[in-house]
Design a protein around this motif. Structure first.
Motif, PDB file in Angstrom:
ATOM      1  N   LEU A  26      28.430   8.201  13.608  1.00 10.00           N
ATOM      2  CA  LEU A  26      27.229   8.975  13.914  1.00 10.00           C
ATOM      3  C   LEU A  26      27.454  10.000  15.012  1.00 10.00           C
ATOM      4  N   ASP A  27      28.503   9.841  15.810  1.00  8.71           N
ATOM      5  CA  ASP A  27      28.840  10.849  16.811  1.00  8.71           C
ATOM      6  C   ASP A  27      29.324  12.143  16.157  1.00  8.71           C
ATOM      7  N   GLN A  28      29.591  12.121  14.849  1.00 10.39           N
ATOM      8  CA  GLN A  28      30.068  13.302  14.128  1.00 10.39           C
ATOM      9  C   GLN A  28      28.966  13.983  13.306  1.00 10.39           C
ATOM     10  N   LEU A  29      27.712  13.618  13.518  1.00  6.12           N
ATOM     11  CA  LEU A  29      26.621  14.261  12.778  1.00  6.12           C
ATOM     12  C   LEU A  29      26.573  15.770  13.014  1.00  6.12           C
ATOM     13  N   GLY A  30      27.054  16.223  14.153  1.00  3.80           N
ATOM     14  CA  GLY A  30      27.112  17.657  14.449  1.00  3.80           C
ATOM     15  C   GLY A  30      28.076  18.424  13.562  1.00  3.80           C
ATOM     16  N   GLU A  31      28.939  17.715  12.838  1.00  2.28           N
ATOM     17  CA  GLU A  31      29.835  18.363  11.879  1.00  2.28           C
ATOM     18  C   GLU A  31      29.141  18.594  10.544  1.00  2.28           C
ATOM     19  N   VAL A  32      27.931  18.067  10.417  1.00  7.42           N
ATOM     20  CA  VAL A  32      27.199  18.130   9.156  1.00  7.42           C
ATOM     21  C   VAL A  32      25.870  18.875   9.307  1.00  7.42           C
ATOM     22  N   PHE A  33      25.192  18.687  10.437  1.00  6.57           N
ATOM     23  CA  PHE A  33      23.862  19.243  10.667  1.00  6.57           C
ATOM     24  C   PHE A  33      23.849  20.243  11.806  1.00  6.57           C
ATOM     25  N   THR A  34      22.939  21.215  11.707  1.00  6.08           N
ATOM     26  CA  THR A  34      22.687  22.110  12.836  1.00  6.08           C
ATOM     27  C   THR A  34      22.027  21.281  13.941  1.00  6.08           C
ATOM     28  N   PRO A  35      22.096  21.725  15.196  1.00  9.48           N
ATOM     29  CA  PRO A  35      21.543  20.916  16.294  1.00  9.48           C
ATOM     30  C   PRO A  35      20.066  20.546  16.131  1.00  9.48           C
ATOM     31  N   GLU A  36      19.255  21.422  15.575  1.00 12.52           N
ATOM     32  CA  GLU A  36      17.816  21.163  15.440  1.00 12.52           C
ATOM     33  C   GLU A  36      17.416  20.834  13.996  1.00 12.52           C
ATOM     34  N   ALA A  37      18.338  20.346  13.216  1.00 13.87           N
ATOM     35  CA  ALA A  37      18.079  20.058  11.803  1.00 13.87           C
ATOM     36  C   ALA A  37      16.934  19.065  11.627  1.00 13.87           C
ATOM     37  N   THR A  38      16.297  19.161  10.461  1.00 16.33           N
ATOM     38  CA  THR A  38      15.244  18.230  10.068  1.00 16.33           C
ATOM     39  C   THR A  38      15.769  17.353   8.941  1.00 16.33           C
ATOM     40  N   TYR A  39      15.519  16.047   9.037  1.00 18.63           N
ATOM     41  CA  TYR A  39      15.919  15.071   8.027  1.00 18.63           C
ATOM     42  C   TYR A  39      14.642  14.364   7.608  1.00 18.63           C
ATOM     43  N   ASP A  40      14.151  14.677   6.422  1.00 16.56           N
ATOM     44  CA  ASP A  40      12.835  14.235   5.979  1.00 16.56           C
ATOM     45  C   ASP A  40      12.941  13.174   4.887  1.00 16.56           C
ATOM     46  N   MET A  41      12.587  11.934   5.245  1.00 17.68           N
ATOM     47  CA  MET A  41      12.586  10.825   4.298  1.00 17.68           C
ATOM     48  C   MET A  41      11.167  10.306   4.071  1.00 17.68           C
ATOM     49  N   THR A  42      10.153  11.154   4.304  1.00 15.51           N
ATOM     50  CA  THR A  42       8.766  10.692   4.174  1.00 15.51           C
ATOM     51  C   THR A  42       8.441  10.245   2.755  1.00 15.51           C
ATOM     52  N   ARG A  43       9.051  10.856   1.755  1.00 17.69           N
ATOM     53  CA  ARG A  43       8.797  10.452   0.367  1.00 17.69           C
ATOM     54  C   ARG A  43       9.353   9.066   0.071  1.00 17.69           C
ATOM     55  N   SER A  44      10.217   8.578   0.937  1.00 18.15           N
ATOM     56  CA  SER A  44      10.750   7.219   0.822  1.00 18.15           C
ATOM     57  C   SER A  44      10.042   6.266   1.779  1.00 18.15           C
ATOM     58  N   GLY A  45       9.063   6.783   2.500  1.00 19.41           N
ATOM     59  CA  GLY A  45       8.305   5.966   3.437  1.00 19.41           C
ATOM     60  C   GLY A  45       8.985   5.722   4.767  1.00 19.41           C
ATOM     61  N   MET A  46       9.985   6.548   5.108  1.00 18.27           N
ATOM     62  CA  MET A  46      10.737   6.316   6.342  1.00 18.27           C
ATOM     63  C   MET A  46      10.576   7.403   7.386  1.00 18.27           C
ATOM     64  N   GLY A  47       9.709   8.371   7.176  1.00 19.37           N
ATOM     65  CA  GLY A  47       9.455   9.387   8.190  1.00 19.37           C
ATOM     66  C   GLY A  47      10.416  10.554   8.153  1.00 19.37           C
TER      67      GLY A  47
END
Length: 136
Positions: A26-47
């Motif tokens: 998880l320390d490497q998430l910056g290699e995948v996402f922009t710093p202010e990225a949005t990750y939306d799992m609301t359709r799965s009920g997880m926010g």
């Protein structure tokens, strides 16, 4: 126009995400996402989560609770240029859960060229419901 190299880098970013979360890097998430990225799992009920730190905390919590998938697979990737340094990416995902269950999803991503790399700026995850076993 997106070059073949752009498309390859975008596809590799999606694949890298699967390895980062599956290997709990998880320390490497910056290699995948922009710093202010949005990750939306609301359709799965997880926010929804804004920013890498919030995503990292949510992923760690899911892992600790035993709700994180064991393995992610990404396929059927389609890429549409939306601007000079942005694109819309749609793909399908398959996740193997700890109990052996399979979950299918659609990823709707916005990617952007950030400091010379294509990264995910926004991800919306939509579950694909399992077909009814008996339609009679």
């Amino acid at each position: 126009m997106l070059s073949v190299v752009d498309r390859q880098q975008i596809t590799e970013t999606l694949a890298r995400h699967a390895f980062v979360v599956d290997e709990n890097e998880l320390d490497q998430l910056g290699e995948v996402f922009t710093p202010e990225a949005t990750y939306d799992m609301t359709r799965s009920g997880m926010g929804a989560f804004q920013g890498i730190e919030a995503m990292r905390a949510a992923a760690a919590q899911m892992l600790a609770a035993g709700h994180a998938p064991l393995s992610h697979f990404v396929t059927n990737i389609t890429i549409t240029e939306t601007g000079e340094s942005t694109a819309s990416v749609r793909s399908k995902g398959l996740m193997i859960m700890h109990d052996g269950a399979l979950h299918a999803v659609v990823y709707d991503d916005t990617v952007s060229l950030h400091e010379g790399r294509w990264l995910i700026a926004s991800r919306i995850i939509s579950p694909i419901p399992a077909a009814a076993a008996d339609l009679h």
